[in-house]
Design a protein around this motif. Sequence first.
Motif, mmCIF file in Angstrom:
data_model
loop_
_atom_site.group_PDB
_atom_site.id
_atom_site.type_symbol
_atom_site.label_atom_id
_atom_site.label_comp_id
_atom_site.label_asym_id
_atom_site.label_seq_id
_atom_site.Cartn_x
_atom_site.Cartn_y
_atom_site.Cartn_z
ATOM 1 N N ALA A 274 0.834 -1.206 0.000
ATOM 2 C CA ALA A 274 0.000 0.000 0.000
ATOM 3 C C ALA A 274 0.865 1.251 0.000
ATOM 4 O O ALA A 274 0.576 2.223 -0.710
ATOM 5 C CB ALA A 274 -0.935 -0.004 1.210
ATOM 6 N N LEU A 275 1.939 1.225 0.774
ATOM 7 C CA LEU A 275 2.855 2.362 0.818
ATOM 8 C C LEU A 275 3.483 2.597 -0.556
ATOM 9 O O LEU A 275 3.587 3.739 -1.022
ATOM 10 C CB LEU A 275 3.932 2.101 1.870
ATOM 11 N N ARG A 276 3.882 1.521 -1.236
ATOM 12 C CA ARG A 276 4.473 1.647 -2.565
ATOM 13 C C ARG A 276 3.476 2.233 -3.560
ATOM 14 O O ARG A 276 3.812 3.111 -4.376
ATOM 15 C CB ARG A 276 4.957 0.283 -3.064
ATOM 16 N N LEU A 277 2.233 1.763 -3.516
ATOM 17 C CA LEU A 277 1.197 2.285 -4.407
ATOM 18 C C LEU A 277 0.980 3.774 -4.182
ATOM 19 O O LEU A 277 0.805 4.550 -5.131
ATOM 20 C CB LEU A 277 -0.108 1.515 -4.190
ATOM 21 N N LEU A 278 1.004 4.181 -2.932
ATOM 22 C CA LEU A 278 0.798 5.591 -2.609
ATOM 23 C C LEU A 278 1.991 6.443 -3.041
ATOM 24 O O LEU A 278 1.827 7.583 -3.482
ATOM 25 C CB LEU A 278 0.524 5.744 -1.117
ATOM 26 N N PHE A 279 3.205 5.892 -2.920
ATOM 27 C CA PHE A 279 4.385 6.597 -3.428
ATOM 28 C C PHE A 279 4.225 6.872 -4.919
ATOM 29 O O PHE A 279 4.586 7.940 -5.409
ATOM 30 C CB PHE A 279 5.641 5.762 -3.184
ATOM 31 N N ASP A 280 3.699 5.902 -5.667
ATOM 32 C CA ASP A 280 3.540 6.073 -7.104
ATOM 33 C C ASP A 280 2.468 7.104 -7.447
ATOM 34 O O ASP A 280 2.491 7.685 -8.539
ATOM 35 C CB ASP A 280 3.201 4.731 -7.761
ATOM 36 N N VAL A 281 1.522 7.313 -6.539
ATOM 37 C CA VAL A 281 0.542 8.384 -6.729
ATOM 38 C C VAL A 281 1.177 9.738 -6.437
ATOM 39 O O VAL A 281 0.991 10.711 -7.181
ATOM 40 C CB VAL A 281 -0.688 8.158 -5.823
ATOM 41 N N LEU A 282 1.946 9.801 -5.363
ATOM 42 C CA LEU A 282 2.522 11.070 -4.933
ATOM 43 C C LEU A 282 3.731 11.478 -5.763
ATOM 44 O O LEU A 282 3.995 12.667 -5.950
ATOM 45 C CB LEU A 282 2.884 10.983 -3.447
#
Length: 313
Positions: free
Chosen positions: A42-50
């Motif tokens: 989930a953290l990785r997915l959010l990094f890719d959004v940000l």
Amino acid sequence: MNTIKQIEKTAKELMPLYTAGDADLPDRPLWEHPELDQVIEALRLLFDVLFPGRHIPEPADFKTFFINQLENAAETLQQEIEKALPFRWMGAADLHEKRPEIDNLYLVSTEIVNRFLDALPAIRTLLIEDVKAAYNGDPAALSYAEVKLAYPGLVAITSHRIAHELYKLEVPLIPRIMSEYTHSLTGIDIHPGATIGEGFFIDHGTGVVIGETCHIGNHVKLYQGVTLGAKSFPLDEHGRPIKHIQRHPTVEDDVIVYANSTILGGDTVIGHGTVVAGNVFLMQSTPAGSLVTRIDGGVTIKTRETPICGAGI
């Protein structure tokens, strides 16, 4: 004794060392908890959004990319938050407060995820200022892309801003899992409870520690090895640390803290525009615009007459 018999003997001796039940006890097995790998995903997915492009190539359609990433992140987060929520009341006895149990974990976890998603544009806005702070604060940074791809301080503050939002939403376990995973990657340890303003920059970063109840203002710069920690803390009648009290320093706007300095205490306030030199051990507040240095084993605090730039103290 052959190996099979040794295994049986060891298993028999291990069995009494584990306690079943719903209480959050030191000897309770970790059967029901958020999955570490899924929290990290989930953290990785959010990094890719940000920071789009760090891990995946440019999409054909930007809006579709955001929708897909956010759907995947939301689904993963919701499932793990649902597992984490019971730890709100399982640990309540230790915190000396009675937390009500949640009847519908799915609905509550979904509402938390929606509130978290609503905060992402504000997090992105803060991170743009963090990128600027790193670029402007380090003459070795030759492009914004270099900061976004290679600076551990930016990784740490990005993870922190995500974890801090979940911490504010009273999600147990998951914010700390995120922060400790990032700690293992970067060497920077920021508790998810710490409040950090805009334009934050950690240069180099290794060994930085920022405690749970720290309040850090805008445009603050820390160097490697800085600790913003607690003094000895009060204990309750059972000899356990009292939770949820101010234990860590307040660092006001435009402060610079140089390498390997330690600042301790919930009543310590580092005034606006203060510069703390390297290798200082400080447990007292400073007026705005101070220069704090270490001379002959003691600490000297005096008014700073001219701005200090770079690492030339």
